[in-house]
Design an enzyme around this catalytic site. Sequence first.
Site, mmCIF file in Angstrom:
data_model
loop_
_atom_site.group_PDB
_atom_site.id
_atom_site.type_symbol
_atom_site.label_atom_id
_atom_site.label_comp_id
_atom_site.label_asym_id
_atom_site.label_seq_id
_atom_site.Cartn_x
_atom_site.Cartn_y
_atom_site.Cartn_z
ATOM 1 N N ARG A 164 0.840 -1.211 0.000
ATOM 2 C CA ARG A 164 0.000 0.000 0.000
ATOM 3 C C ARG A 164 0.878 1.266 0.000
ATOM 4 O O ARG A 164 0.610 2.217 -0.727
ATOM 5 C CB ARG A 164 -0.904 0.041 1.231
ATOM 6 C CG ARG A 164 -1.816 -1.158 1.393
ATOM 7 C CD ARG A 164 -3.230 -0.883 0.915
ATOM 8 N NE ARG A 164 -4.134 -1.932 1.351
ATOM 9 C CZ ARG A 164 -4.307 -3.109 0.734
ATOM 10 N NH1 ARG A 164 -3.639 -3.369 -0.380
ATOM 11 N NH2 ARG A 164 -5.142 -4.004 1.207
ATOM 12 N N GLU A 221 -14.403 -14.121 9.860
ATOM 13 C CA GLU A 221 -14.357 -13.551 8.505
ATOM 14 C C GLU A 221 -14.105 -14.622 7.448
ATOM 15 O O GLU A 221 -12.959 -15.018 7.224
ATOM 16 C CB GLU A 221 -13.266 -12.476 8.401
ATOM 17 C CG GLU A 221 -13.184 -11.888 6.989
ATOM 18 C CD GLU A 221 -12.151 -10.781 6.833
ATOM 19 O OE1 GLU A 221 -11.341 -10.571 7.747
ATOM 20 O OE2 GLU A 221 -12.173 -10.126 5.785
ATOM 21 N N LYS A 266 -18.024 -11.209 9.533
ATOM 22 C CA LYS A 266 -17.477 -10.262 8.542
ATOM 23 C C LYS A 266 -17.437 -10.947 7.185
ATOM 24 O O LYS A 266 -16.441 -11.589 6.832
ATOM 25 C CB LYS A 266 -16.079 -9.822 8.987
ATOM 26 C CG LYS A 266 -15.351 -8.934 7.992
ATOM 27 C CD LYS A 266 -14.203 -8.178 8.629
ATOM 28 C CE LYS A 266 -13.399 -7.445 7.579
ATOM 29 N NZ LYS A 266 -12.501 -6.441 8.136
ATOM 30 N N SER A 286 -14.696 -4.625 2.503
ATOM 31 C CA SER A 286 -14.927 -3.946 1.218
ATOM 32 C C SER A 286 -14.358 -4.747 0.048
ATOM 33 O O SER A 286 -14.867 -4.640 -1.070
ATOM 34 C CB SER A 286 -14.415 -2.507 1.229
ATOM 35 O OG SER A 286 -13.040 -2.411 1.489
ATOM 36 N N GLY A 287 -13.318 -5.508 0.274
ATOM 37 C CA GLY A 287 -12.869 -6.517 -0.691
ATOM 38 C C GLY A 287 -12.448 -6.023 -2.061
ATOM 39 O O GLY A 287 -12.543 -6.778 -3.030
ATOM 40 N N GLY A 288 -12.038 -4.763 -2.173
ATOM 41 C CA GLY A 288 -11.604 -4.272 -3.481
ATOM 42 C C GLY A 288 -12.667 -3.439 -4.181
ATOM 43 O O GLY A 288 -12.447 -2.940 -5.287
ATOM 44 N N ARG A 317 -9.569 -0.926 2.832
ATOM 45 C CA ARG A 317 -9.318 -0.022 1.710
ATOM 46 C C ARG A 317 -10.398 1.042 1.542
ATOM 47 O O ARG A 317 -10.116 2.197 1.255
ATOM 48 C CB ARG A 317 -9.153 -0.836 0.419
ATOM 49 C CG ARG A 317 -7.836 -1.538 0.342
ATOM 50 C CD ARG A 317 -7.859 -2.670 -0.666
ATOM 51 N NE ARG A 317 -8.600 -3.836 -0.177
ATOM 52 C CZ ARG A 317 -8.743 -4.964 -0.841
ATOM 53 N NH1 ARG A 317 -8.219 -5.090 -2.035
ATOM 54 N NH2 ARG A 317 -9.412 -5.981 -0.314
HETATM 55 P P1 13P Z 1 -10.916 -4.526 2.865
HETATM 56 O O1 13P Z 1 -12.096 -3.732 3.328
HETATM 57 O O2 13P Z 1 -9.836 -3.701 2.233
HETATM 58 O O3 13P Z 1 -11.313 -5.736 2.066
HETATM 59 O O4 13P Z 1 -10.213 -5.075 4.181
HETATM 60 C C1 13P Z 1 -11.005 -5.587 5.185
HETATM 61 C C2 13P Z 1 -10.291 -6.669 5.864
HETATM 62 O O5 13P Z 1 -10.037 -6.583 7.042
HETATM 63 C C3 13P Z 1 -9.913 -7.866 5.096
HETATM 64 O O6 13P Z 1 -9.512 -8.891 5.958
#
Ligand code: 13P
Length: 336
Positions: A31, A175, A217, A259-261, A290
């Site tokens: 990042r 998650e 999550k 958010s996953g991208g 992100r």
């Molecule tokens: P993102 O929202 O960037 O996907 O990250 C969340 C997260 O904690 C992934 O494990």
Amino acid sequence: MSDLNKIALKIISNGKGILAADESNGTMTKRLTSVNVTSTPENRLLFREILFSSESMKECIGGVILYDETIKQTTSLGKPIPELISSSGAVPGIKVDTGAKDLANSSGEKITEGLDGLRVRLKKYYELGARFTKWRGVYSISDEHPSKLAIYSNAHSLARYAALVQESGMVPIVEPELLMEGNHSSDVCLNKTSEVIKKCFDELILHKIDLSGIILKPNMILAGEQSKDKISNEEVAHKTLKCLKGSVPGEVPGIAFLSGGQSEIEATKNLNLINNINNTKFIMTYSYGRALQQSALKIWSKNIDGIEATQNTFNHRAKMCSLAAKGKWSYELESK
Ligand code: 13P
């Protein structure tokens, strides 16, 4: 109401969500390098301290997920980072898995590791101030994936993790993330995500987890990144709710999406629509990495010692996400 349930609700109630700032040093280096900043412990702390001392922490952020390096760091004024987070009213959390490794006998799939010695590590994190934790199982989608082997083995690990975390007095974030990569349709994502989540709960129940003291999550239901199936935001919201309604037991207090991208706006818009039509009892909020940090990181990289512009950018994003968690966001508010 159990103590764990109280912690979970403190993190996700009243339009608050989670700031996922638990990027491993490897991910954080990617990042920072992408915005031409050198990845050192000092620079990683500098950016994170700016976020954690932002005004929006009080209103919009109920919990912050930290990485092992950060939970042990202190601010420029000598305050431990977990204390800085607690002083704004948010709960400090910690990522406790040690990453996704290749799953033996299933080419291209991953199993998340970190159970060895976990009980001892959890005790230390509790002493450092953590009251919730995160463990991420990651699954790819293709004709063959996720395989039964990946679904079973990750669900088993998530449940063993959750049991140890609850034993140590903390709330586990569970998650299971099905990745966006691929050309699958949204219906494939819906079916496979449902199968994965159901299996996770089978195992959580087998391991006697107090379901009122966890936060789920998950990913939202999206079409694959390379798919021709471009679905509307309304369909994303409907399919995501259908998936969760059919696979999550009612005792679970809330769901905090990754958010996953997705872009910042997409992730906000989809969450807002989910809350507009939420026909479940679950609180639906964010646990974004992100989608909360991207713009702030870009602004910060232009002047890493400047605080105000970075905090203004982060405050705006956090406010938009918080409105979306209440179903009160609109696109016009983005430019105000
Ligand atoms: P993102 O929202 O960037 O996907 O990250 C969340 C997260 O904690 C992934 O494990």
